[in-house]
Scaffold this motif. Structure first.
Motif, PDB file in Angstrom:
ATOM      1  N   GLY A   1      54.764  38.127 -38.746  1.00  0.00           N
ATOM      2  CA  GLY A   1      53.533  38.739 -38.269  1.00  0.00           C
ATOM      3  C   GLY A   1      52.371  37.767 -38.346  1.00  0.00           C
ATOM      4  O   GLY A   1      52.304  36.934 -39.257  1.00  0.00           O
ATOM      5  N   PRO A   2      51.435  37.815 -37.410  1.00  0.00           N
ATOM      6  CA  PRO A   2      50.265  36.934 -37.449  1.00  0.00           C
ATOM      7  C   PRO A   2      49.416  37.205 -38.685  1.00  0.00           C
ATOM      8  O   PRO A   2      49.437  38.316 -39.241  1.00  0.00           O
ATOM      9  N   PRO A   3      48.642  36.215 -39.137  1.00  0.00           N
ATOM     10  CA  PRO A   3      47.852  36.369 -40.370  1.00  0.00           C
ATOM     11  C   PRO A   3      46.907  37.561 -40.340  1.00  0.00           C
ATOM     12  O   PRO A   3      46.747  38.253 -41.349  1.00  0.00           O
ATOM     13  N   GLU A   4      46.272  37.812 -39.187  1.00  0.00           N
ATOM     14  CA  GLU A   4      45.322  38.928 -39.141  1.00  0.00           C
ATOM     15  C   GLU A   4      46.032  40.267 -39.296  1.00  0.00           C
ATOM     16  O   GLU A   4      45.497  41.198 -39.922  1.00  0.00           O
ATOM     17  N   ALA A   5      47.241  40.385 -38.761  1.00  0.00           N
ATOM     18  CA  ALA A   5      48.007  41.620 -38.930  1.00  0.00           C
ATOM     19  C   ALA A   5      48.461  41.778 -40.373  1.00  0.00           C
ATOM     20  O   ALA A   5      48.400  42.881 -40.942  1.00  0.00           O
ATOM     21  N   LEU A   6      48.906  40.684 -40.996  1.00  0.00           N
ATOM     22  CA  LEU A   6      49.325  40.735 -42.396  1.00  0.00           C
ATOM     23  C   LEU A   6      48.161  41.137 -43.300  1.00  0.00           C
ATOM     24  O   LEU A   6      48.338  41.898 -44.253  1.00  0.00           O
ATOM     25  N   ALA A   7      46.968  40.644 -43.004  1.00  0.00           N
ATOM     26  CA  ALA A   7      45.802  40.997 -43.814  1.00  0.00           C
ATOM     27  C   ALA A   7      45.531  42.499 -43.766  1.00  0.00           C
ATOM     28  O   ALA A   7      45.216  43.120 -44.790  1.00  0.00           O
ATOM     29  N   ARG A   8      45.661  43.102 -42.595  1.00  0.00           N
ATOM     30  CA  ARG A   8      45.446  44.541 -42.463  1.00  0.00           C
ATOM     31  C   ARG A   8      46.541  45.314 -43.192  1.00  0.00           C
ATOM     32  O   ARG A   8      46.284  46.339 -43.840  1.00  0.00           O
ATOM     33  N   VAL A   9      47.784  44.840 -43.093  1.00  0.00           N
ATOM     34  CA  VAL A   9      48.894  45.481 -43.787  1.00  0.00           C
ATOM     35  C   VAL A   9      48.690  45.405 -45.304  1.00  0.00           C
ATOM     36  O   VAL A   9      48.894  46.389 -46.024  1.00  0.00           O
ATOM     37  N   THR A  10      48.297  44.239 -45.799  1.00  0.00           N
ATOM     38  CA  THR A  10      48.081  44.078 -47.229  1.00  0.00           C
ATOM     39  C   THR A  10      46.967  44.979 -47.736  1.00  0.00           C
ATOM     40  O   THR A  10      47.026  45.491 -48.861  1.00  0.00           O
ATOM     41  N   ARG A  11      45.927  45.192 -46.910  1.00  0.00           N
ATOM     42  CA  ARG A  11      44.849  46.098 -47.308  1.00  0.00           C
ATOM     43  C   ARG A  11      45.393  47.511 -47.574  1.00  0.00           C
ATOM     44  O   ARG A  11      45.014  48.165 -48.547  1.00  0.00           O
ATOM     45  N   VAL A  12      46.300  47.963 -46.722  1.00  0.00           N
ATOM     46  CA  VAL A  12      46.922  49.275 -46.932  1.00  0.00           C
ATOM     47  C   VAL A  12      47.809  49.257 -48.173  1.00  0.00           C
ATOM     48  O   VAL A  12      47.756  50.163 -49.017  1.00  0.00           O
ATOM     49  N   LEU A  13      48.628  48.218 -48.311  1.00  0.00           N
ATOM     50  CA  LEU A  13      49.544  48.128 -49.447  1.00  0.00           C
ATOM     51  C   LEU A  13      48.802  48.030 -50.769  1.00  0.00           C
ATOM     52  O   LEU A  13      49.243  48.583 -51.782  1.00  0.00           O
ATOM     53  N   ASP A  14      47.675  47.327 -50.794  1.00  0.00           N
ATOM     54  CA  ASP A  14      46.891  47.232 -52.032  1.00  0.00           C
ATOM     55  C   ASP A  14      46.429  48.607 -52.502  1.00  0.00           C
ATOM     56  O   ASP A  14      46.437  48.902 -53.702  1.00  0.00           O
ATOM     57  N   GLU A  15      46.042  49.462 -51.557  1.00  0.00           N
ATOM     58  CA  GLU A  15      45.611  50.809 -51.927  1.00  0.00           C
ATOM     59  C   GLU A  15      46.800  51.637 -52.418  1.00  0.00           C
ATOM     60  O   GLU A  15      46.671  52.413 -53.370  1.00  0.00           O
ATOM     61  N   VAL A  16      47.963  51.464 -51.791  1.00  0.00           N
ATOM     62  CA  VAL A  16      49.168  52.153 -52.266  1.00  0.00           C
ATOM     63  C   VAL A  16      49.507  51.714 -53.684  1.00  0.00           C
ATOM     64  O   VAL A  16      49.806  52.549 -54.555  1.00  0.00           O
ATOM     65  N   ARG A  17      49.456  50.406 -53.921  1.00  0.00           N
ATOM     66  CA  ARG A  17      49.752  49.902 -55.267  1.00  0.00           C
ATOM     67  C   ARG A  17      48.756  50.436 -56.297  1.00  0.00           C
ATOM     68  O   ARG A  17      49.124  50.774 -57.417  1.00  0.00           O
ATOM     69  N   ARG A  18      47.482  50.526 -55.897  1.00  0.00           N
ATOM     70  CA  ARG A  18      46.481  51.037 -56.827  1.00  0.00           C
ATOM     71  C   ARG A  18      46.756  52.503 -57.168  1.00  0.00           C
ATOM     72  O   ARG A  18      46.714  52.888 -58.352  1.00  0.00           O
TER      73      ARG A  18
END
Length: 348
Positions: free
Chosen positions: A80-97
């Protein structure tokens, strides 16, 4: 010393897969709030139809022992392109929290529809991601529990958390405790067809995220917002009443007013091509001269969505496919909400 009661690590291979349909908005939002509360949230309500045939399937696997210790994204079998990964990680960070997890995730996502065809993959993609990530982390998975997660990736994704016809209330951000998304009618209440006339596959030069901010520079924005709020009430009632004629008039006028704002922003955004106008004119001719129940709507791009009653869809499709410059016509019907998958098979 670390308080391990505040974080837990899932076992290797702790994963879930989900699929979700994209959606087409009958009432669209264009322009977002620039200041809190609700910064980044739309200025008007929107209403969409979830699509059955345009689906994203996503698997999320939390891997505490994996290297590298960061999230990875595979999109349509490619990194996945970096900008897409950044958006995905933003969601995953909230799930992890929320789940008190400490583990990177591997996300594998694929669409069953071609890219750059006027079907929004971000809506289906982040709806599927929100459900799969929440399930993998052991979090609640009801649609209302996933709205915030989906919105972190894409605004329209929150509408793909429900099937059928969905309203997104623009009051979100002012009253965060209120669920801003609700289903107006189920997919079986009023089956419709979305014929996507593809006239270009080129990526937009100005992405929607920039266009939303440019909306403030248009002298027509306030009038458009008033019109869109009225259109939302009219379209909701038309859906409940199965009033296709009223839906046609409101949906077309609403799309044209949105593009008027785009065309009068600074700098001006002109997404249409000559073929776009040709499709619009053909649809109006079919309806006004031939009595064929069909209407158009256009997102931020040149491709045209032609909404039709099921019995009229074959004729409409033939007429649109015969137009010069139309590369393809995709066929979509009203679909249900996202669902978890027991295996890695397709979302039928």
């Amino acid at each position: 010393m670390e308080d391990r009661s505040l974080s837990r690590e899932p076992s290797p291979g702790f994963s879930a897969a989900a699929c979700a349909g994209s959606n087409i908005a009958f009432v669209k939002y264009w322009g977002v709030r620039k200041e809190p509360p609700g910064a980044g949230m739309p200025l008007n309500p929107s209403i969409s139809m979830t699509l059955r045939e345009a689906v994203t399937t996503t698997r999320v696997t939390f891997r505490p022992d994996s290297l590298p210790e960061r999230d990875t994204l595979v999109l349509n079998e490619r990194p996945g392109p970096p900008e897409a990964l950044a958006r995905v990680t933003r969601v995953l960070d909230e799930v992890r929290r929320r789940a008190s997890l400490r583990a990177p995730a591997r996300v594998m996502s694929s669409n069953n529809f071609p890219t750059s065809t006027g079907v929004a993959s971000s809506a289906s993609g982040f709806a599927a991601l929100a459900l799969a990530a929440a399930a993998a982390a052991g979090l609640p998975c009801a649609p209302q529990d996933l709205v915030d997660l989906a919105l972190m990736g894409s605004g329209s994704a929150c509408r793909s958390l429900y099937g059928g016809y969905v309203l997104w209330d623009a009051s979100f951000g002012q009253e965060p405790e209120a669920n801003p998304v609700r289903q107006i009618a189920a997919e079986d209440d009023w089956p419709l067809v979305d014929l996507v006339a593809v006239v270009s596959r080129e990526a937009k030069k100005v992405p929607s995220s920039q266009g939303h901010l440019l909306a403030w520079t248009s002298p027509f924005l306030e009038a458009r917002l008033s019109q869109a709020r009225t259109a939302a009430r009219i379209v909701e009632k038309a859906i409940l009443d199965r009033d296709f004629e009223t839906l046609c008039q409101a949906m077309e006028a609403e799309a044209l007013s949105m593009h008027a704002v785009m065309m009068t922003s600074k700098p001006a955004l002109l997404y249409w091509l000559p073929e776009t106008v040709a499709v619009m004119q053909k649809v109006r001719s079919l309806r006004e001269q031939g009595g064929v129940p069909c209407a158009f709507t256009i997102d931020a791009g040149p491709n045209v969505h032609v909404i039709a009653l099921p019995e009229a869809a074959p004729e409409v499709r033939r007429e649109i496919e015969a137009l010069p410059g139309v590369e393809e016509v995709l066929f979509c019907t009203t679909g249900g909400g996202p669902r978890l998958l027991e295996a890695d098979g397709p979302c039928d």
